[in-house]
Design an enzyme around this catalytic site. Structure first.
Site, mmCIF file in Angstrom:
data_model
loop_
_atom_site.group_PDB
_atom_site.id
_atom_site.type_symbol
_atom_site.label_atom_id
_atom_site.label_comp_id
_atom_site.label_asym_id
_atom_site.label_seq_id
_atom_site.Cartn_x
_atom_site.Cartn_y
_atom_site.Cartn_z
ATOM 1 N N ASP A 121 0.825 -1.217 0.000
ATOM 2 C CA ASP A 121 0.000 0.000 0.000
ATOM 3 C C ASP A 121 0.863 1.273 0.000
ATOM 4 O O ASP A 121 0.352 2.355 -0.292
ATOM 5 C CB ASP A 121 -0.934 0.012 1.211
ATOM 6 C CG ASP A 121 -1.975 -1.095 1.143
ATOM 7 O OD1 ASP A 121 -2.234 -1.600 0.032
ATOM 8 O OD2 ASP A 121 -2.514 -1.469 2.201
ATOM 9 N N GLU A 135 -9.417 -0.954 -4.179
ATOM 10 C CA GLU A 135 -10.491 -1.632 -3.434
ATOM 11 C C GLU A 135 -11.145 -0.723 -2.394
ATOM 12 O O GLU A 135 -12.272 -0.960 -1.984
ATOM 13 C CB GLU A 135 -9.992 -2.930 -2.789
ATOM 14 C CG GLU A 135 -8.923 -2.719 -1.773
ATOM 15 C CD GLU A 135 -8.391 -3.993 -1.140
ATOM 16 O OE1 GLU A 135 -9.073 -5.023 -1.171
ATOM 17 O OE2 GLU A 135 -7.270 -3.943 -0.614
ATOM 18 N N GLY A 150 -5.618 -1.902 -1.943
ATOM 19 C CA GLY A 150 -5.510 -0.541 -1.402
ATOM 20 C C GLY A 150 -6.787 -0.201 -0.668
ATOM 21 O O GLY A 150 -7.659 0.449 -1.215
HETATM 22 O O1 F6P Z 1 -1.006 -5.458 2.465
HETATM 23 C C1 F6P Z 1 -2.039 -4.493 2.517
HETATM 24 C C2 F6P Z 1 -3.223 -5.024 1.845
HETATM 25 O O2 F6P Z 1 -2.709 -5.470 0.647
HETATM 26 C C3 F6P Z 1 -4.432 -4.163 1.571
HETATM 27 O O3 F6P Z 1 -4.343 -3.352 0.446
HETATM 28 C C4 F6P Z 1 -5.523 -5.201 1.471
HETATM 29 O O4 F6P Z 1 -6.776 -4.695 1.695
HETATM 30 C C5 F6P Z 1 -5.128 -6.167 2.528
HETATM 31 O O5 F6P Z 1 -3.728 -6.132 2.575
HETATM 32 C C6 F6P Z 1 -5.663 -7.550 2.384
HETATM 33 O O6 F6P Z 1 -4.938 -8.419 3.183
HETATM 34 P P1 F6P Z 1 -5.454 -9.785 3.796
HETATM 35 O O7 F6P Z 1 -6.228 -10.491 2.758
HETATM 36 O O8 F6P Z 1 -4.194 -10.489 4.181
HETATM 37 O O9 F6P Z 1 -6.279 -9.413 4.982
#
Ligand code: F6P
Length: 327
Positions: free
Chosen positions: A126, A221, A169
């Protein structure tokens, strides 16, 4: 010295390169590294094991983290903070090197406030940790997303379709803006700006009236976060634009592909720089700091900078994106 090392939060490419750099630098100085599994949880549970350069052989190019990772805040768990402090004493540690995003580094800041000597290194695709220009993993994610958008673009063009690509994001549009610009996206939907679907549909319609037969819309997102939630941002924007434009529309959600796989060269370099800088900070007793990194240089800043919250996308970059897209 004995240094505790951990990676916390979401993984990203380049973590292993940073681990390798920390361990090499420590060994050069005759220090010992104790690697903890699963971020702060592993520290609380005492899941530490000695890491040597033999353990880091071949790591530079690999994705993920050999230390594993987890989303865990010691102070959100009963006895968590006390358990971390107990591990620190029991393992006879002199310092922690903490590689994480805002959550893991926020937990580090609280522990630093309790007197735990530590140095932070920022990682996240991010790219939104305050106090540093660059976070480990971001460059690779931009390259991965841009390549995927390129691919989506050619299939969209072949079928005269409106292609919507959702990138990661949750709160920040860094990845969407940078990958979108790099891949020549026709429109961007970001958490930083309100999305007016009527206006965007008209803008895309005008593009097609002017001769384009397909368009690519890149959606972070976290877009539409000012509007009531019903489904993902990609789905809502894709359905909304299909309805309003009448164009045949397809949605691609890139998901965790953006976080996996080997780091590109610039992330290997960044992670190596950050790992060495963190160890040099430990050696000079510069605790309660964050390694702040730009392209090829690093400096130390006070760790409390992470409390400022997510680092915003610079307005100048948003201006570049606006000039190159329809809205
Ligand atoms: O690493 C950050 C991020 O990529 C965010 O952009 C995303 O919403 C999130 O991690 C999702 O991570 P996880 O599926 O591991 O909870």
């Amino acid at each position: 010295m004995r240094i505790g090392l951990l990676t916390g939060g979401g993984d990203c490419p380049g973590l292993n390169a940073a681990i390798r750099a920390v361990v090499k630098c420590a060994e050069n100085a005759g220090d010992e590294v104790v690697g903890f599994h699963h971020g702060w949880r592993g520290v609380a549970e005492g899941e530490g094991a000695t890491l040597t350069t033999a353990d880091t052989k071949g790591l530079l190019q690999t994705g993920g983290t050999i230390l594993r990772t987890a989303l865990y805040h010691p102070d959100a768990h009963e006895g968590g903070t006390e358990a971390v402090l107990a591990t620190f004493e029991r393992e006879c540690l002199d310092a922690f090197v903490v590689i994480g995003g805002d959550g893991t580094l926020g937990a580090a800041l609280k522990l630093a406030g309790l007197g735990v000597p530590l140095v932070g290194v920022a990682k996240t695709i991010d790219n939104d940790v305050s106090g540093t220009q660059r976070c480990i993993g971001f460059d690779t994610a931009v390259a991965t997303a841009a390549e995927a958008i390129d691919r989506v673009q050619t299939t969209g063009e072949s079928h005269d379709r409106l292609m919507v690509v959702e990138v990661m994001g949750r709160t920040s549009g860094w990845l969407a803006v940078c990958a979108g610009i790099a891949a020549g996206a026709d429109a961007l939907c970001l958490p930083e700006e309100p999305v007016d679907l009527d206006q965007l549909a008209k803008a895309i319609g005008r593009r097609h009236e002017a001769g384009s037969t397909s368009s690519v819309v890149v959606v972070a997102e976290g877009a539409l976060r000012d509007q009531p939630k019903e489904g993902s941002a990609g789905t809502r924007i894709s359905n909304g634009l299909a309805e309003r434009t009448g164009f045949e529309t397809r949605l691609t959600v890139l998901g965790h592909i953006q976080r996996g796989g080997p780091p590109i060269a610039s992330d290997r370099l960044l992670a190596s720089n950050c790992g060495i800088a963190a160890m040099h900070a430990v050696h000079s007793g510069a605790f309660n700091t964050l390694v702040s990194a730009s392209d090829t240089t690093t400096e130390l800043v006070p760790l409390n900078v992470v409390a400022l919250g997510p680092r915003p996308v610079p307005p100048a970059l948003l201006t570049v994106a606006r000039e190159l897209t329809v809205h």
